[in-house]
Design an enzyme around this catalytic site. Sequence first.
Site: not given
Ligand code: FDA
Length: 304
Positions: A135, A185
């Site tokens: 991570d 990732r």
């Molecule tokens: P974002 O938060 O910008 O959301 C965009 C859109 O996604 C929303 O408008 C909505 O449509 C949809 N969405 C998001 N959350 C939702 C919910 N709860 N329910 C429904 N829709 C939703 N970070 C880090 O700093 N270090 C790491 O090692 C990791 N590892 C990691 C592993 C995996 C498998 C994932 C999925 C994520 C991480 N992260 C992480 C976290 C990552 O950096 C980030 O904070 C979250 O994934 C949120 O970003 P999104 O890309 O999902 O979109």
Amino acid sequence: MLRASLLAAARSPLARKAVEGNPLTRSVVNRFVAGARTPDAVEATRALIGSGRAVTIDYLGEDTTDIADATTTVDAYVTLLSALADQGLASGADVSVKLSAVGQALPGDGHKIALENARLIAEAAKGVGATLTLDMEDHTTTDSTLDTLQELRTDFPWVGAVIQAYLHRTLGDARDLAVAGSRVRLCKGAYQEPASVAYQTKSEVDRSYVQCLRVLMEGAGYPMVASHDPRIVKIAGELGTGRDFEYQMLYGIRPQEQLAIAGRGDTMRVYVPFGIQWYGYFMRRLAERPANLAFFLRALVTRG
Ligand code: FDA
């Protein structure tokens, strides 16, 4: 503003005490965390694999300041991997490890201790046909984590990295990592970072994400698209047509979309956190999405 406050609270011992001490929090935490013990993680894995999804499992713990805690974390991963193997669930599984949980932040030899501890987990993963992904945490640890990655890859070339699109440096890191055999990732990034190192607006972060994704998809490595964002998921499908890559989402977030992606034959890996130290992880999930916070507050009010 709200996001900044929640991320500040994620690091505050006082806020931690208040949230952890509230018994009503538990029901909400259960939505995002598979449980406290190894059998909980094994059962969550069984259910996810049974539904056509893959897993990467995280034993919750971070900012370890004590060498004994770092050893406890290593033992938890080794026990987990062996339990998965006993149940025929280890092959193809991945574990996600925070280097801060295995000693990176210890004064003096932290980098070396974390490397040796990560090596022990990698050995255990190799023994049961699983993989390991490091991570990525706040930007002060990025160089140390990428150095550890390179050292581990000498013996375990399948160890994966995480890069965070919100950091200015990440496009360069994506280019460096887009090489044969390299599992990468790509996420947006979950920590509170200053403008000197990170993009601050969603549109800037999204633009950086797509630029990095393009580099990874055009490179020779194995991209792992970690996002719940429908727009990112769609773009990944277009950029990744005809090549090998996978989607990743967090446990409990957009489960229907996870099933839909797996159902159409694409690899959908779910990040499954377990363990008692859920506070930092949970607060970062609240910070990501106001609806998560509303859900949490509603649960407190309703139960109260
Ligand atoms: P974002 O938060 O910008 O959301 C965009 C859109 O996604 C929303 O408008 C909505 O449509 C949809 N969405 C998001 N959350 C939702 C919910 N709860 N329910 C429904 N829709 C939703 N970070 C880090 O700093 N270090 C790491 O090692 C990791 N590892 C990691 C592993 C995996 C498998 C994932 C999925 C994520 C991480 N992260 C992480 C976290 C990552 O950096 C980030 O904070 C979250 O994934 C949120 O970003 P999104 O890309 O999902 O979109």
